[in-house]
Design a protein around this motif. Structure first.
Motif, PDB file in Angstrom:
ATOM      1  N   CYS A 191     -42.947 -32.397  11.060  1.00 49.05           N
ATOM      2  CA  CYS A 191     -43.184 -30.976  10.795  1.00 49.05           C
ATOM      3  C   CYS A 191     -44.037 -30.823   9.537  1.00 49.05           C
ATOM      4  O   CYS A 191     -43.852 -31.567   8.570  1.00 49.05           O
ATOM      5  N   LYS A 192     -44.941 -29.856   9.557  1.00 46.28           N
ATOM      6  CA  LYS A 192     -45.727 -29.529   8.373  1.00 46.28           C
ATOM      7  C   LYS A 192     -45.318 -28.156   7.867  1.00 46.28           C
ATOM      8  O   LYS A 192     -45.184 -27.220   8.651  1.00 46.28           O
ATOM      9  N   VAL A 193     -45.128 -28.041   6.549  1.00 46.06           N
ATOM     10  CA  VAL A 193     -44.783 -26.748   5.942  1.00 46.06           C
ATOM     11  C   VAL A 193     -45.752 -26.464   4.794  1.00 46.06           C
ATOM     12  O   VAL A 193     -46.373 -27.374   4.248  1.00 46.06           O
ATOM     13  N   ASP A 194     -45.876 -25.187   4.441  1.00 44.59           N
ATOM     14  CA  ASP A 194     -46.757 -24.818   3.329  1.00 44.59           C
ATOM     15  C   ASP A 194     -46.279 -25.454   2.030  1.00 44.59           C
ATOM     16  O   ASP A 194     -47.074 -25.919   1.221  1.00 44.59           O
ATOM     17  N   HIS A 195     -44.973 -25.440   1.835  1.00 45.18           N
ATOM     18  CA  HIS A 195     -44.382 -26.053   0.644  1.00 45.18           C
ATOM     19  C   HIS A 195     -42.993 -26.558   1.002  1.00 45.18           C
ATOM     20  O   HIS A 195     -42.307 -25.954   1.827  1.00 45.18           O
ATOM     21  N   LEU A 196     -42.582 -27.653   0.374  1.00 43.72           N
ATOM     22  CA  LEU A 196     -41.260 -28.206   0.677  1.00 43.72           C
ATOM     23  C   LEU A 196     -40.135 -27.228   0.360  1.00 43.72           C
ATOM     24  O   LEU A 196     -39.066 -27.297   0.952  1.00 43.72           O
ATOM     25  N   LYS A 197     -40.397 -26.300  -0.566  1.00 41.44           N
ATOM     26  CA  LYS A 197     -39.379 -25.284  -0.866  1.00 41.44           C
ATOM     27  C   LYS A 197     -39.052 -24.463   0.381  1.00 41.44           C
ATOM     28  O   LYS A 197     -37.903 -24.081   0.592  1.00 41.44           O
ATOM     29  N   ASP A 198     -40.084 -24.203   1.206  1.00 41.56           N
ATOM     30  CA  ASP A 198     -39.852 -23.478   2.458  1.00 41.56           C
ATOM     31  C   ASP A 198     -38.871 -24.244   3.336  1.00 41.56           C
ATOM     32  O   ASP A 198     -37.975 -23.664   3.956  1.00 41.56           O
ATOM     33  N   ALA A 199     -39.053 -25.560   3.411  1.00 38.74           N
ATOM     34  CA  ALA A 199     -38.170 -26.404   4.221  1.00 38.74           C
ATOM     35  C   ALA A 199     -36.756 -26.425   3.654  1.00 38.74           C
ATOM     36  O   ALA A 199     -35.773 -26.357   4.402  1.00 38.74           O
ATOM     37  N   LEU A 200     -36.642 -26.489   2.328  1.00 36.85           N
ATOM     38  CA  LEU A 200     -35.311 -26.499   1.704  1.00 36.85           C
ATOM     39  C   LEU A 200     -34.545 -25.218   2.027  1.00 36.85           C
ATOM     40  O   LEU A 200     -33.350 -25.261   2.336  1.00 36.85           O
ATOM     41  N   PHE A 201     -35.225 -24.079   1.967  1.00 39.02           N
ATOM     42  CA  PHE A 201     -34.572 -22.807   2.288  1.00 39.02           C
ATOM     43  C   PHE A 201     -34.050 -22.819   3.724  1.00 39.02           C
ATOM     44  O   PHE A 201     -32.920 -22.397   3.996  1.00 39.02           O
ATOM     45  N   LEU A 202     -34.874 -23.277   4.669  1.00 41.40           N
ATOM     46  CA  LEU A 202     -34.472 -23.325   6.076  1.00 41.40           C
ATOM     47  C   LEU A 202     -33.281 -24.258   6.284  1.00 41.40           C
ATOM     48  O   LEU A 202     -32.318 -23.921   6.988  1.00 41.40           O
TER      49      LEU A 202
END
Length: 247
Positions: free
Chosen positions: A155-166
């Motif tokens: 998966c690609k995300v804009d920022h890892l913080k986005d992934a942490l929130f999810l």
């Protein structure tokens, strides 16, 4: 389905490739390009969330084998990328204990490939990388992974913080591999839904990410060298997870 990595060069060719639905791993752009076509390309890059890198013309010459690249070269991805939100839902729906792996701007392609291979062997449900600053998913990545890049969802995300929130919203605990802690890897409960964060080769996990995680853990180092290769350290974390889950 397995796809070969391709190099596309020229502004119009890259625009057409994106519009046709090609999975672009990365676009390399010459600095200070101007004009209508580059503006159109930049708009597509932004709307599709494509990784970009500003490079000198010599890099573009080499990538395009000295063809007329017009200041832009794109690299297609041999694999399709997954939506993280959907992958989390699918993993939970299937009754699995989630195990995700987040790579914080890992830049070495060989390390990336080796990590994907270990992730496949240890049952990782998905690997998350950041769109910018991460190693590309290319033919060398696939080769180093021994084909595992086709088997583990990436998966690609804009920022890892986005992934942490999810992940945290789905009650998946996050643990960062870092020497900046007194807690050992052996003190962490990996039997619960977990996401492991590995840092870049040069600076480790970003301090802003460290502030967000649920746990920090380090590996015991008994020699004089103060760090491990990131793919080796990642393997140790993943196999500690396997060890705990098998008991």
């Amino acid at each position: 389905m397995e796809h070969q990595t391709e190099i596309i060069f020229g502004l119009r060719a890259i625009i057409e490739a994106i519009n046709s639905g090609a999975t672009i791993s990365k676009v390399y752009l010459q600095k200070e390009l101007k004009g209508a076509l580059i503006s159109e390309l930049n708009g597509l890059i932004k709307s599709h969330g494509i990784t970009t890198s500003m490079v000198p013309v010599e890099k573009l010459d080499k990538l395009s084998k000295y063809s007329n690249h017009q200041g832009a070269v794109a690299q297609t991805s041999p694999v399709a990328f997954y939506d993280l939100d959907g992958l989390i839902e699918k993993t939970i729906f299937e009754g699995k204990t989630p195990l995700f792996l987040l790579l914080d701007q890992l830049s070495d392609v060989r390390n990336f490939g080796a990590i994907i291979r270990t992730a496949e062997c240890t049952g990782v449900n998905g690997i998350v990388i950041q769109k910018n600053g991460s190693a590309p998913v290319n033919a060398e990545t696939v080769k180093t992974s021994a084909g595992a890049a086709f088997k583990v969802p990436i998966c690609k995300v804009d920022h890892l913080k986005d992934a942490l929130f999810l992940l945290q919203a789905a009650d998946i605990k996050t643990v960062a591999a870092t020497e900046k802690t007194e807690d050992s890897i052996f003190d962490i409960d990996f039997n619960q839904p977990i996401a492991i964060i590995m840092g870049s080769e040069s600076r480790g996990v970003n301090p802003s990410i460290l502030k967000m995680v649920d746990y920090k853990a380090k590996l015991p180092l008994l020699g004089e060298i103060d760090s491990l290769n990131v793919s080796v350290a990642c393997g140790a974390f993943l196999y500690e997870t396997v060890r705990q889950r098998m008991h």
